[in-house]
Design a protein around this motif. Structure first.
Motif, PDB file in Angstrom:
ATOM      1  N   ARG A 198      64.131 -23.024  26.937  1.00 55.61           N
ATOM      2  CA  ARG A 198      65.527 -22.600  26.864  1.00 55.61           C
ATOM      3  C   ARG A 198      65.638 -21.562  25.747  1.00 55.61           C
ATOM      4  O   ARG A 198      64.877 -21.608  24.777  1.00 55.61           O
ATOM      5  CB  ARG A 198      66.428 -23.797  26.562  1.00 55.61           C
ATOM      6  CG  ARG A 198      66.778 -24.580  27.793  1.00 55.61           C
ATOM      7  CD  ARG A 198      67.952 -25.538  27.615  1.00 55.61           C
ATOM      8  NE  ARG A 198      68.716 -25.372  26.413  1.00 55.61           N
ATOM      9  CZ  ARG A 198      68.860 -26.322  25.477  1.00 55.61           C
ATOM     10  NH1 ARG A 198      68.302 -27.502  25.612  1.00 55.61           N
ATOM     11  NH2 ARG A 198      69.581 -26.088  24.404  1.00 55.61           N
TER      12      ARG A 198
ATOM     13  N   ASP B  48      65.093 -27.357  18.873  1.00 59.89           N
ATOM     14  CA  ASP B  48      66.319 -26.953  19.550  1.00 59.89           C
ATOM     15  C   ASP B  48      67.252 -26.444  18.460  1.00 59.89           C
ATOM     16  O   ASP B  48      67.835 -27.230  17.710  1.00 59.89           O
ATOM     17  CB  ASP B  48      66.925 -28.137  20.298  1.00 59.89           C
ATOM     18  CG  ASP B  48      68.192 -27.778  21.046  1.00 59.89           C
ATOM     19  OD1 ASP B  48      68.825 -26.748  20.715  1.00 59.89           O
ATOM     20  OD2 ASP B  48      68.560 -28.533  21.957  1.00 59.89           O
TER      21      ASP B  48
ATOM     22  N   SER C 162      71.011 -27.748  18.390  1.00 61.27           N
ATOM     23  CA  SER C 162      71.323 -29.105  17.918  1.00 61.27           C
ATOM     24  C   SER C 162      70.634 -29.452  16.604  1.00 61.27           C
ATOM     25  O   SER C 162      71.007 -30.412  15.947  1.00 61.27           O
ATOM     26  CB  SER C 162      70.906 -30.132  18.970  1.00 61.27           C
ATOM     27  OG  SER C 162      69.488 -30.201  19.063  1.00 61.27           O
TER      28      SER C 162
ATOM     29  N   SER D 151      58.627 -34.022  33.256  1.00 61.78           N
ATOM     30  CA  SER D 151      59.916 -34.718  33.408  1.00 61.78           C
ATOM     31  C   SER D 151      60.594 -34.933  32.065  1.00 61.78           C
ATOM     32  O   SER D 151      61.803 -34.748  31.937  1.00 61.78           O
ATOM     33  CB  SER D 151      59.713 -36.060  34.110  1.00 61.78           C
ATOM     34  OG  SER D 151      59.302 -35.869  35.427  1.00 61.78           O
TER      35      SER D 151
ATOM     36  N   LEU E 120      62.004 -31.617  30.739  1.00 64.06           N
ATOM     37  CA  LEU E 120      63.202 -31.246  31.493  1.00 64.06           C
ATOM     38  C   LEU E 120      64.376 -32.147  31.125  1.00 64.06           C
ATOM     39  O   LEU E 120      65.499 -31.669  30.933  1.00 64.06           O
ATOM     40  CB  LEU E 120      62.929 -31.307  32.997  1.00 64.06           C
ATOM     41  CG  LEU E 120      62.044 -30.181  33.556  1.00 64.06           C
ATOM     42  CD1 LEU E 120      61.539 -30.547  34.955  1.00 64.06           C
ATOM     43  CD2 LEU E 120      62.790 -28.862  33.577  1.00 64.06           C
ATOM     44  N   ALA E 121      64.131 -33.453  31.010  1.00 65.23           N
ATOM     45  CA  ALA E 121      65.192 -34.401  30.664  1.00 65.23           C
ATOM     46  C   ALA E 121      65.761 -34.132  29.273  1.00 65.23           C
ATOM     47  O   ALA E 121      66.955 -34.302  29.041  1.00 65.23           O
ATOM     48  CB  ALA E 121      64.676 -35.830  30.753  1.00 65.23           C
ATOM     49  N   ALA E 122      64.901 -33.700  28.357  1.00 62.68           N
ATOM     50  CA  ALA E 122      65.345 -33.387  26.990  1.00 62.68           C
ATOM     51  C   ALA E 122      66.022 -32.013  26.926  1.00 62.68           C
ATOM     52  O   ALA E 122      66.492 -31.613  25.862  1.00 62.68           O
ATOM     53  CB  ALA E 122      64.162 -33.434  26.033  1.00 62.68           C
ATOM     54  N   ARG E 123      66.024 -31.318  28.055  1.00 65.98           N
ATOM     55  CA  ARG E 123      66.632 -29.990  28.159  1.00 65.98           C
ATOM     56  C   ARG E 123      66.006 -28.989  27.187  1.00 65.98           C
ATOM     57  O   ARG E 123      66.683 -28.151  26.617  1.00 65.98           O
ATOM     58  CB  ARG E 123      68.136 -30.091  27.982  1.00 65.98           C
ATOM     59  CG  ARG E 123      68.777 -30.934  29.060  1.00 65.98           C
ATOM     60  CD  ARG E 123      70.263 -30.994  28.980  1.00 65.98           C
ATOM     61  NE  ARG E 123      70.780 -29.681  28.621  1.00 65.98           N
ATOM     62  CZ  ARG E 123      71.996 -29.472  28.147  1.00 65.98           C
ATOM     63  NH1 ARG E 123      72.812 -30.480  27.993  1.00 65.98           N
ATOM     64  NH2 ARG E 123      72.397 -28.263  27.834  1.00 65.98           N
ATOM     65  N   LEU E 124      64.703 -29.112  27.017  1.00 65.83           N
ATOM     66  CA  LEU E 124      63.958 -28.171  26.190  1.00 65.83           C
ATOM     67  C   LEU E 124      63.453 -26.993  27.014  1.00 65.83           C
ATOM     68  O   LEU E 124      63.238 -25.900  26.479  1.00 65.83           O
ATOM     69  CB  LEU E 124      62.783 -28.869  25.515  1.00 65.83           C
ATOM     70  CG  LEU E 124      63.170 -29.968  24.539  1.00 65.83           C
ATOM     71  CD1 LEU E 124      61.955 -30.803  24.151  1.00 65.83           C
ATOM     72  CD2 LEU E 124      63.834 -29.365  23.311  1.00 65.83           C
TER      73      LEU E 124
ATOM     74  N   VAL F 291      63.425 -25.078  31.205  1.00 64.63           N
ATOM     75  CA  VAL F 291      64.045 -24.957  32.515  1.00 64.63           C
ATOM     76  C   VAL F 291      62.962 -24.538  33.496  1.00 64.63           C
ATOM     77  O   VAL F 291      61.996 -23.870  33.135  1.00 64.63           O
ATOM     78  CB  VAL F 291      65.217 -23.944  32.524  1.00 64.63           C
ATOM     79  CG1 VAL F 291      66.386 -24.461  31.700  1.00 64.63           C
ATOM     80  CG2 VAL F 291      64.775 -22.587  32.048  1.00 64.63           C
ATOM     81  N   SER F 292      63.132 -24.964  34.717  1.00 64.01           N
ATOM     82  CA  SER F 292      62.199 -24.607  35.775  1.00 64.01           C
ATOM     83  C   SER F 292      62.474 -23.185  36.208  1.00 64.01           C
ATOM     84  O   SER F 292      63.625 -22.780  36.371  1.00 64.01           O
ATOM     85  CB  SER F 292      62.379 -25.571  36.946  1.00 64.01           C
ATOM     86  OG  SER F 292      61.525 -25.218  37.994  1.00 64.01           O
TER      87      SER F 292
END
Length: 87
Positions: free
Chosen positions: A6, A22, A25, A76, A79-83, A85-86
């Motif tokens: 990201r 990140d 945050s 997974s 992606l779940a941690a939103r670090l 993107v595909s």
């Protein structure tokens, strides 16, 4: 499926893996060497099968099934941690 970080996430290699920050945050994640290897492969445009092969090359005693499962789990979690993107 290749991945991209990201825009507000930066990565730094460490002696035994990688750290992701990140910046939005202020949270960070420390990846071990295997997770970092998988992420690097996917960030370089590789497919999950390429990442699993790289993992097996680094750990010859690892079975193909385990390498595939580990690659899927790492992907997974990132992606779940939103670090990432595909792409």
């Amino acid at each position: 499926m290749s991945l991209t970080l990201r825009p507000d996430v930066c990565a730094t290699d460490t002696a035994d893996g990688m750290v992701l920050l990140d910046e939005a945050s202020g949270r960070y994640w420390q990846l071990n060497g295997s997770a970092a290897l998988v992420l690097r492969s996917l960030l370089d445009g590789g497919e999950p099968s390429d990442a699993a092969r790289a993992l097996r090359a680094a750990h010859p005693r690892l079975t193909a099934e385990r390498a595939d499962d580990d690659t899927a789990s790492i992907t997974s979690a990132l992606l779940a941690a939103r670090l990432v993107v595909s792409s």
